[in-house]
Every structure is written in structure tokens, then in C-alpha cells.
Design an enzyme around this catalytic site. Structure first.
Site, short mmCIF file in Angstrom:
data_model
loop_
_atom_site.label_atom_id
_atom_site.label_comp_id
_atom_site.label_asym_id
_atom_site.label_seq_id
_atom_site.Cartn_x
_atom_site.Cartn_y
_atom_site.Cartn_z
N HIS A 150 -2.04 0.46 -7.20
CA HIS A 150 -1.86 -0.69 -6.33
C HIS A 150 -2.01 -2.00 -7.09
CE1 HIS A 150 -2.68 1.41 -2.20
NE2 HIS A 150 -1.87 2.11 -2.97
N SER A 155 3.45 3.19 -3.25
CA SER A 155 2.53 2.09 -2.97
C SER A 155 2.53 1.02 -4.07
CB SER A 155 1.12 2.63 -2.78
OG SER A 155 1.08 3.56 -1.73
#
Length: 255
Positions: free
Chosen positions: A179, A128
Site C-alpha cells: 500500500h 491494492s
């Protein structure tokens, strides 16, 4: 740009890095989680990001989590995002710069997690951070390299970027720091890697591959008129399709 019109064979030929990464995601999942091979499960434990182990000198854990996933849904979602947003950037940057960007953003996400997260036993894995790095490069394009991306695709990027941030904070068990720092890493490396970049063009890719290995360059100006190019309405359909997929994924992860 984000509407995939290539067939499977073309996709593998045109985007080898993205194809390899997606194949690696599922190959590792099959070995580690589906077949549960002992040595593969040991490798997963050896490669997972764990703050305490990194603090004790196991620095490879800043890299290896980029290629590992917790389960099939995790691998599927990240692979879907990579197939959707990775190909255009791979073509624009070239294989070498795309790999550099992907690793830089993924490592930036893992370093940010290690430095900022106070929990010594916090464990994380997944691509991610690297994928948010792709978003970071696209956001830089939208803001500072407008000639590389048209208005319709800019809107798609901004909507998906906003949804991605919302899901980052709304869903449970998400490495928020990974993230965010992956996004920052992609944005930070965008200026040098976008130097000399050109807008995405599927026509140029097909032309280049069709002429590769030929001594003379031949071009039929009517060749592509027979192909039906996706219109503006197609972009709206793909955008709503992405939004629906993300919403369903968020609901599934609630149960």
C-alpha cells in the site's frame, strides 16, 4: 467527479480501462476460486508474489499479483475502489497514461514489498498497491495541481485517503508495504502524467462520444439543462456512503 451518474453502457464506453480491470478481477476470481479450475489455480500460484521466488529470478511476480485476489471480498473491495476513483483519472489522463500509472504504482508496491520485507516466504497478491497509486496521484493534485480538482472533491479524497491509511494499519493480513509503496509510486509519477491533464468533465465525455463519427459538430445548448446534475449535498451522501462501506468491510474482516 466521484459520483457515478453514467448508466452501465456509458460506463463501459467512457472508461474502457477501468471496465476491463474490474471485469478481469471477477473473471479470474470465478476461474480460480469459484470454479476452482485446475489450470487457473496453477496460474494463481504461478502469479502470486513470493519474495523467495522473485529472488530466484521469477521477476514476473512483480507484475502478476496486481491482477489477482485472495477471495471474493478482496476482489469486490478493490473493484469497488477502482470503480469509484478510477474513472475520473482515466478521463483526465487518457487510456495510455492511466495504464502506465496503474502498472507503475502496482509494480512499485510489489518491489517495495520485495526489498523491505525480510520474510523470504512472504506471499502477497491484490490490486491494492495500484489503487493506492491512484490515491497518490489525487493527493498530488490536491497539493500541487489545485486547478484539476475542486475543494469538495479534494475533501473527499483526503478523508478517504486517511481512512485508507487507517485501515491499512488496523486490518489484519494487509500488505502494508504494498500500500505505502504503491502510494509513493502514484505520487512520484504524478508530475509527468498530469502534464496537459484537464479537470474531469462528464459533459465533455458525453459530447465527445456523441460527436464521434459525425462530419459536423452539432451542439444543442439546452440539451443538458434537462439533466439533473448532482448537487453539493450529493457529494456528502456519497462520502458517508463510502465511509459506511469501509467501516462495514473492516468489521466483516474482523470475523
Amino acid at each position: 467527479m466521484f459520483v457515478r451518474t453514467e448508466n452501465f453502457k456509458e460506463f463501459l464506453k467512457f472508461y474502457p480501462v477501468v471496465s476491463f480491470l474490474v471485469g478481469l478481477h471477477f473473471a479470474l476470481w470465478i476461474l480460480m476460486d469459484f470454479l476452482q479450475i485446475g489450470i487457473a489455480q496453477d496460474l494463481k500460484a504461478w502469479g502470486m508474489g513470493v519474495n523467495l521466488f522473485i529472488l530466484n529470478g521469477e521477476y514476473w511476480r512483480l507484475v502478476t499479483p496486481i491482477f489477482l485476489h485472495a477471495d471474493f471480498t478482496h476482489a469486490l473491495f478493490n473493484s469497488f475502489s477502482l470503480v469509484l476513483f478510477g474513472p475520473a483519472l482515466e478521463q483526465m489522463l487518457g487510456k495510455g497514461k492511466f495504464i502506465l500509472m496503474y502498472l507503475f504504482a502496482g509494480i512499485a508496491g510489489n518491489i517495495g514489498t520485495f526489498i523491505v520485507n525480510p520474510d523470504a516466504y512472504y506471499a502477497h497478491l491484490g490490486a491494492s498497491g495500484a489503487i493506492f497509486g491512484i490515491f497518490g496521484v489525487y493527493v498530488f493534485m490536491v497539493l500541487f495541481r489545485k486547478h484539476l480538482i475542486d475543494q469538495a472533491n479534494s475533501q473527499i479524497i483526503l478523508v478517504i485517503f486517511a481512512l485508507g491509511l487507517f485501515m491499512t494499519f488496523a486490518r489484519p493480513n494487509i500488505n502494508v508495504l504494498g500500500h505505502l509503496f504503491g502510494l509513493i509510486g502514484g505520487f512520484a509519477i504524478a508530475p509527468p502524467i498530469l502534464r496537459n491533464a484537464r479537470p474531469f468533465s462528464l459533459w465533455q465525455i458525453r459530447t465527445r462520444h456523441s460527436n464521434r463519427g459525425n462530419n459536423e459538430i452539432s451542439f444543442n445548448p439546452t440539451r443538458w439543462k434537462k439533466r439533473k446534475l448532482p448537487g453539493k449535498s450529493t457529494g456528502k451522501y456519497i462520502l458517508w456512503g463510502i465511509i459506511l462501506f469501509l467501516a462495514l468491510f473492516a468489521l466483516i474482516n474482523r470475523f
